[in-house]
Design a protein around this motif. Structure first.
Motif, PDB file in Angstrom:
ATOM      1  N   SER A 179      -5.020   3.721  -9.189  1.00 44.27           N
ATOM      2  CA  SER A 179      -5.149   2.292  -8.927  1.00 44.27           C
ATOM      3  C   SER A 179      -6.534   1.769  -9.244  1.00 44.27           C
ATOM      4  O   SER A 179      -6.791   0.580  -9.142  1.00 44.27           O
ATOM      5  CB  SER A 179      -4.838   1.997  -7.454  1.00 44.27           C
ATOM      6  N   ILE A 232      -4.400  -6.720 -14.628  1.00 41.26           N
ATOM      7  CA  ILE A 232      -3.575  -6.372 -13.468  1.00 41.26           C
ATOM      8  C   ILE A 232      -3.595  -7.485 -12.429  1.00 41.26           C
ATOM      9  O   ILE A 232      -2.567  -7.835 -11.846  1.00 41.26           O
ATOM     10  CB  ILE A 232      -4.064  -5.042 -12.865  1.00 41.26           C
ATOM     11  N   LYS A 275      -0.139  -9.463 -11.175  1.00 41.86           N
ATOM     12  CA  LYS A 275       0.218  -9.414  -9.753  1.00 41.86           C
ATOM     13  C   LYS A 275       0.263 -10.815  -9.155  1.00 41.86           C
ATOM     14  O   LYS A 275       1.039 -11.075  -8.228  1.00 41.86           O
ATOM     15  CB  LYS A 275      -0.765  -8.534  -9.000  1.00 41.86           C
ATOM     16  N   ILE A 310       3.800 -12.399  -9.352  1.00 42.66           N
ATOM     17  CA  ILE A 310       4.942 -11.826  -8.625  1.00 42.66           C
ATOM     18  C   ILE A 310       5.622 -12.923  -7.802  1.00 42.66           C
ATOM     19  O   ILE A 310       4.956 -13.680  -7.086  1.00 42.66           O
ATOM     20  CB  ILE A 310       4.476 -10.674  -7.718  1.00 42.66           C
ATOM     21  N   VAL A 358       0.380  -0.881 -13.534  1.00 43.37           N
ATOM     22  CA  VAL A 358      -0.726  -1.323 -12.664  1.00 43.37           C
ATOM     23  C   VAL A 358      -1.304  -0.174 -11.844  1.00 43.37           C
ATOM     24  O   VAL A 358      -2.174  -0.385 -10.993  1.00 43.37           O
ATOM     25  CB  VAL A 358      -0.244  -2.449 -11.725  1.00 43.37           C
ATOM     26  N   VAL A 399       4.407  -4.013 -13.113  1.00 44.69           N
ATOM     27  CA  VAL A 399       4.784  -5.402 -12.839  1.00 44.69           C
ATOM     28  C   VAL A 399       5.410  -5.968 -14.108  1.00 44.69           C
ATOM     29  O   VAL A 399       4.828  -5.863 -15.199  1.00 44.69           O
ATOM     30  CB  VAL A 399       3.565  -6.243 -12.416  1.00 44.69           C
ATOM     31  N   GLU A 450       7.133  -6.224  -8.701  1.00 41.68           N
ATOM     32  CA  GLU A 450       6.391  -4.966  -8.837  1.00 41.68           C
ATOM     33  C   GLU A 450       7.324  -3.847  -8.406  1.00 41.68           C
ATOM     34  O   GLU A 450       7.873  -3.872  -7.301  1.00 41.68           O
ATOM     35  CB  GLU A 450       5.136  -4.970  -7.972  1.00 41.68           C
TER      36      GLU A 450
END
Length: 270
Positions: free
Chosen positions: A150, A160, A164, A167, A238, A244, A255
């Protein structure tokens, strides 16, 4: 000597019988010739005329003529109708041939698509074990999958963060934001944030960078489904075994773990 001895006789001399007969014959011949000529002239003056009687146009004859004309007209109409039928049959045969050729082409296209889908499914199945191994290896080597996978910095972190943030947005075919997307539209917009201009569609994005193994993924890599150059879906890895993507109209942008829908391959553009 008589006093009249030297005086010529006033009497005409007698003609001989032969002379008289000859003259009579000539006269008779002349008269005969005239008679024949006269008869010929009479005949020439009055030519013989022959009269031909034409049949009267009775009601029966008129009906027969009309019936014959109707029959002729009907025959012509029959020939014309037959010609039209022949032309229609020829056109129908031509159209049927064209339809058959089109049906064959469609059948071949469907067969090819089915074969492509079958190969893609087989590739997914064969890589499923690799993905499982990838997750296990990451946990073993780091003790915590989040400590390594991560961690993203720079451009990868910006990409990323962008995906995100989307989403929960809706999936719309052809969508390019800001509140609705399709898969390749969102990926293109994410990389545009860091100055990278990707192609618009999944097929081209699947070959836009360097091909990388699914066992060597890094955050910010582009995942694709299908085959390189013929992909039908893309998303962004991600980290932590997650991606994602704008999946479909039912889920929208979500995700998910790689096991949710194992990708076929990945490319790296960062």
């Amino acid at each position: 000597m008589s006093h009249t001895a030297h005086i010529r006789s006033h009497r005409k001399p007698r003609r001989s019988a032969s002379t008289i007969a000859m003259r009579a014959g000539v006269a008779g011949g002349v008269l005969s010739t005239l008679a024949v000529a006269g008869a010929s002239g009479a005949n020439a003056a009055e030519p013989v005329t022959q009269t031909i009687e034409l049949p009267a146009l009775t009601a029966d004859l008129a009906a027969q003529v009309a019936q014959s004309a109707d029959a002729t007209q009907q025959t012509a109409a029959n020939y014309e109708l037959q010609a039209e039928r022949d032309a229609a049959a020829a056109n129908a045969a031509k159209q049927a041939k064209a339809d058959l050729a089109e049906a064959k082409l469609k059948a071949q296209a469907k067969k090819k698509a089915a074969e492509t889908a079958r190969k893609a499914a087989a590739e997914r199945a064969s890589r499923n074990a690799d993905r499982t191994t990838l997750g296990v290896s990451a946990n073993v080597s780091t003790g915590s999958s989040s400590s390594s996978s991560s961690t993203a910095t720079g451009s990868a972190a910006a990409v990323i963060a962008f995906v995100k943030a989307q989403i929960g947005d809706a999936y719309v075919s052809g969508g390019t934001g800001p509140n609705s997307w399709d898969c390749s539209g969102m990926v293109q917009a994410a990389f545009k944030q860091v100055g990278i201009n990707l192609p618009r569609v999944s097929q081209d994005q699947s070959v836009a960078g360097t091909q990388v193994s699914l066992s060597n993924l890094q955050p910010g890599d582009i995942l694709y489904w299908g085959s390189a150059g013929n992909a039908y879906h893309v998303a962004v890895y991600v980290g932590d075994g997650m991606f994602v993507g704008a999946q479909n109209s039912s889920t929208g942008v979500v995700e998910k773990p790689l096991s949710y829908d194992p990708p076929t391959g990945a490319v790296r553009v960062l």
